[in-house]
Design an enzyme around this catalytic site. Structure first.
Site, PDB file in Angstrom:
ATOM      1  N   CYS A  73      -2.064  13.110  -1.208  1.00 42.89           N
ATOM      2  CA  CYS A  73      -0.951  13.081  -2.154  1.00 42.89           C
ATOM      3  C   CYS A  73       0.153  13.948  -1.580  1.00 42.89           C
ATOM      4  O   CYS A  73       0.014  15.174  -1.508  1.00 42.89           O
ATOM      5  CB  CYS A  73      -1.375  13.587  -3.527  1.00 42.89           C
ATOM      6  SG  CYS A  73      -0.024  13.600  -4.733  1.00 42.89           S
ATOM      7  N   HIS A 150      -1.413   1.985   1.793  1.00 45.36           N
ATOM      8  CA  HIS A 150      -0.183   1.520   1.148  1.00 45.36           C
ATOM      9  C   HIS A 150       0.174   0.125   1.625  1.00 45.36           C
ATOM     10  O   HIS A 150       0.065  -0.186   2.824  1.00 45.36           O
ATOM     11  CB  HIS A 150       0.982   2.452   1.474  1.00 45.36           C
ATOM     12  CG  HIS A 150       0.906   3.769   0.783  1.00 45.36           C
ATOM     13  ND1 HIS A 150       1.553   4.032  -0.408  1.00 45.36           N
ATOM     14  CD2 HIS A 150       0.235   4.904   1.103  1.00 45.36           C
ATOM     15  CE1 HIS A 150       1.281   5.276  -0.790  1.00 45.36           C
ATOM     16  NE2 HIS A 150       0.485   5.818   0.109  1.00 45.36           N
ATOM     17  N   GLU A 199       1.146   3.539  -8.167  1.00 47.94           N
ATOM     18  CA  GLU A 199       0.182   4.374  -7.475  1.00 47.94           C
ATOM     19  C   GLU A 199      -1.246   4.013  -7.890  1.00 47.94           C
ATOM     20  O   GLU A 199      -1.554   3.915  -9.084  1.00 47.94           O
ATOM     21  CB  GLU A 199       0.468   5.856  -7.769  1.00 47.94           C
ATOM     22  CG  GLU A 199      -0.228   6.796  -6.824  1.00 47.94           C
ATOM     23  CD  GLU A 199       0.378   8.190  -6.860  1.00 47.94           C
ATOM     24  OE1 GLU A 199      -0.263   9.093  -6.312  1.00 47.94           O
ATOM     25  OE2 GLU A 199       1.483   8.372  -7.423  1.00 47.94           O
ATOM     26  N   CYS A 208       6.269   9.394  -5.279  1.00 50.77           N
ATOM     27  CA  CYS A 208       5.020   9.334  -4.528  1.00 50.77           C
ATOM     28  C   CYS A 208       5.336   9.714  -3.092  1.00 50.77           C
ATOM     29  O   CYS A 208       5.995   8.956  -2.370  1.00 50.77           O
ATOM     30  CB  CYS A 208       4.407   7.930  -4.600  1.00 50.77           C
ATOM     31  SG  CYS A 208       2.880   7.750  -3.647  1.00 50.77           S
ATOM     32  N   GLY A 211       3.759   7.443  -0.536  1.00 55.10           N
ATOM     33  CA  GLY A 211       4.468   6.172  -0.591  1.00 55.10           C
ATOM     34  C   GLY A 211       5.782   6.229   0.158  1.00 55.10           C
ATOM     35  O   GLY A 211       6.162   5.288   0.874  1.00 55.10           O
TER      36      GLY A 211
END
Length: 269
Positions: A73, A150, A199, A208, A211
């Site tokens: 994260c 992703h 997410e 994010c 991301g």
């Protein structure tokens, strides 16, 4: 027993951070989900537990608000970097990362991106630069693993996509055996992207970090941008650079909202 916690956020992506380096705190899917519940718990997108590490300054465990433990994260990494101060090596399930508090916020070296289909992972082999798959108007995504998986769709207008509806469909598609984070991005300019993220395990989020890293690298691989870009998320901007050393450097803010305690017995493990 009372357990101290710190509520933090990075561009509105919010966390409950528990420092368990000196006082161990048992964490399970059930407990993490209960603490993350916004109606009956403290409330957060992700719950973070800091533990001792044999290979770094600290071990960071990350639980989404559904209680599932995940690998990485980016926004939480900045929050933990701010909390610890200075320069830190942080162990995660997704690999070793490094954070540094700077005048521009917190910079995090997120490591090297991976692109081969097994590393995403996908259910079967295909080119991850422009995958020959689609879901309604979203097609030909690029896939990147930046510690977590992703799928990135480049579209004319990221705001026009019904991500609340399509996000969970793509997240749970059998093509992604470990599920996937879903990104929709628009190219604003050669050094500027606009991004929204569904997410994995958390849903729509204001920001994010992983991301933003994955999307920036995906745009760079497709030669849509240069090697350093600003990524605008609903919560605010991040700066992402794919360095000459092949690592991703993410820079942005992190903030402490408040501190508190909870009763250990109120949230059974």
């Amino acid at each position: 027993m009372q357990v101290p916690f710190r509520k933090m956020h990075g561009l509105g992506n919010d966390f409950v951070v528990i420092d368990a380096r000196e006082m161990p705190v048992a964490m399970t899917t059930r407990r993490a989900g209960a603490l993350a519940d916004r109606r009956t718990g403290i409330g957060c997108d992700q719950l973070i537990v800091l533990e001792p590490s044999d290979v770094a300054d600290v071990r960071m465990r990350i639980f989404n608000n559904d209680g599932g433990e995940v690998e990485a994260c980016g926004n939480a990494s900045r929050a933990v970097g701010l909390l610890l101060g200075g320069t830190q090596a942080i162990e995660t399930l997704g690999g070793l990362i490094r954070s540094e508090v700077t005048g521009e916020g917190v910079a995090v070296d997120m490591g090297r991106p991976r692109f081969d289909w097994q590393a995403i992972p996908l259910a079967y082999a295909m080119d991850t630069l422009a995958m020959p798959v689609g879901w309604e108007e979203l097609d030909q995504p690029t896939a990147v693993n930046v510690g977590n998986p992703h799928a990135i769709f480049f579209v004319p207008d990221a705001d026009a996509v019904d991500l609340a509806r399509l996000g969970p469909v793509i997240e749970t598609d059998p093509l992604f055996p470990e599920r996937v984070n879903v990104n929709v991005a628009s190219v604003v300019g050669p050094d500027h992207l606009k991004l929204r993220v569904w997410e994995r395990g958390a849903g729509l989020t204001r920001a994010c970090g992983t991301g933003a890293c994955a999307t920036a690298v995906g745009a760079m691989r497709r030669r849509l941008t240069g090697r350093k870009v600003r990524v605008d998320l609903p919560g605010g901007p991040l700066t992402i650079e794919w360095t000459a050393d092949d690592t991703i450097l993410m820079t942005g803010p992190a903030t402490t909202s408040f501190t508190g305690v909870f009763e250990d017995a109120d949230y059974p493990a």
